[in-house]
Design an enzyme around this catalytic site. Sequence first.
Site, mmCIF file in Angstrom:
data_model
loop_
_atom_site.group_PDB
_atom_site.id
_atom_site.type_symbol
_atom_site.label_atom_id
_atom_site.label_comp_id
_atom_site.label_asym_id
_atom_site.label_seq_id
_atom_site.Cartn_x
_atom_site.Cartn_y
_atom_site.Cartn_z
ATOM 1 N N SER A 103 0.839 -1.199 0.000
ATOM 2 C CA SER A 103 0.000 0.000 0.000
ATOM 3 C C SER A 103 0.872 1.245 0.000
ATOM 4 O O SER A 103 2.074 1.176 0.255
ATOM 5 C CB SER A 103 -0.885 -0.005 1.251
ATOM 6 O OG SER A 103 -0.070 0.039 2.407
ATOM 7 N N HIS A 107 4.732 -13.830 39.516
ATOM 8 C CA HIS A 107 4.654 -12.622 40.338
ATOM 9 C C HIS A 107 6.059 -12.082 40.587
ATOM 10 O O HIS A 107 6.957 -12.863 40.857
ATOM 11 C CB HIS A 107 3.992 -12.952 41.681
ATOM 12 C CG HIS A 107 3.997 -11.792 42.630
ATOM 13 N ND1 HIS A 107 3.124 -10.732 42.495
ATOM 14 C CD2 HIS A 107 4.795 -11.496 43.704
ATOM 15 C CE1 HIS A 107 3.374 -9.852 43.454
ATOM 16 N NE2 HIS A 107 4.385 -10.292 44.198
#
Length: 468
Positions: free
Chosen positions: A147, A447
């Site tokens: 494009s 964690h």
Amino acid sequence: MNNNFDVIIVGAGPGGYVAAIRSAQLGLKTACIESRKTLGGTCLNVGCIPSKSLLYASEMYYKVQKEFKNLGIEATGIKVNLSRMMGNKNKSVLTLTKGVEFLFKKNNISHLKGKGTILDNNTVTVIDDSDKKETYKTKNIIIATGSVPTSLPGIKIDEKVVVSSTGALSFDKNPKELIVIGGGYIGLELSSVWKRLGSNVTVIEYLDRIIPGMDKDISNEFLKILSKQGINFKLDCKVTGVNLVKDKAVVDITNNKTSKRERIEADKVLMAVGRKPNIGEDIIKLGIKLNNQKKIEVNEKFETSIKNIYAIGDVIDKGPMLAHKAEDEGIAAAEIIAGQAGHVNYNVIPVVIYTSPEVAMVGKNEDDLKKENIKYKIGKFPFLANSRAKVNSETEGFVKVIAEEKTDKVLGVALISSLAGTMIAELALAMEFGASAEDIARTCHAHPTHSEAVKEAAMAVDKRPIHF
Ligand SMILES: Cc1cc2nc3c(=O)[nH]c(=O)nc-3n(C[C@H](O)[C@H](O)[C@H](O)COP(=O)(O)OP(=O)(O)OC[C@H]3O[C@@H](n4cnc5c(N)ncnc54)[C@H](O)[C@@H]3O)c2cc1C
């Protein structure tokens, strides 16, 4: 060189070069035509890669000035050396485009340099820089011509004052006043770059929200965050003209709701209203079927309306104009040509905006589901309640998980976070495997990580987040 191939690909962007590599891996005799001096297409040369280089460098500059002090790091005499920053960007582009060249050699792909023209479904010509013409025969053709930037009617991009994204990736000094027309991802990424480097940036958007295709909550929150960073927004405004006066641009806008007119001046105007498919004369002459947006129509096998001619990437009528979508289509098209069952799942194509924080989304948003009359439930979790984000002072944003009301199947996820672009991969994988929100909620997440917010948002779908 023998001029007969199994597959010839026109265009070496992420769609074309990946299709070439996969075709070669599958044993097909492959050639790829590229008219640019370097391989990699829009993405590597004037798109994803140079924009991310400038986004990273400008973010570091912003952080060292505004955020390092809070961490106990004091720096003085910080300044930008723009030509060096651009040099670093150009070096990254060169290294990566050379990398594709290496992959072509490694896979024995013929790199045909010049402009390709498709004569019929078995014949392609290539005209090189010195106007030398060569004809090639092939069993299959893949159009991957990508494009190009588009503009508004009557407004000319001169790449000096009124620029496309390509011009805005190479300013030799930061414009004092920059107007960005279009609040999509390209406009917002480049707004962030030049704002951080010192420009006064105003974004003009025709619709009443930025990034219109994204989740509304995300779009509203993102607007707040970018406004706080100092970017000015004029939403719901139509640009009616851009005129050059001496070396400045005068931009006329009209508010869609109040009809109030305004005139603003800028040193540069970035036209970021979208991109249009790159359809050559040959495609028109052959009568390959296009849709009403002038994109090539393909079926699920990437076949165009002409036998043995396939098309992929930005030039086709499927999915968003993104590099990873083009790559996946390149792989699928090559596999289909080789007799395998290549496939792209258009329901699971992540979209990322690489600002700070980043924005990412995969699957459907609430508007889509309302239109489709699908009942859903939502789980949201803010980064303000995530320990790692708090430690890093990255508390802006949230995760939003949307699951089908009855089955709990994840239908879409959107998030704003410093690590959103990386985190979205987990959600794409979950959706690809048809996961439920409960599946994500019961998966152990390390964690302290930002990803715990994903687990919490999934638990919030069932109204049981732990930390909020
Ligand atoms: C500023 C900017 C930032 C972007 N950032 C991102 C991002 O972060 N992530 C993302 O996923 N996407 C991003 N994109 C979009 C991405 O670049 C495109 O979606 C992607 O490059 C499309 O790949 P493609 O292979 O279809 O086409 P392209 O990359 O456009 O490649 C097509 C190639 O074909 C060549 N060509 C055309 N016609 C001919 C011919 N007749 N003969 C020979 N060669 C020809 C062209 O020269 C070009 O090199 C960005 C785009 C821009 C402009």
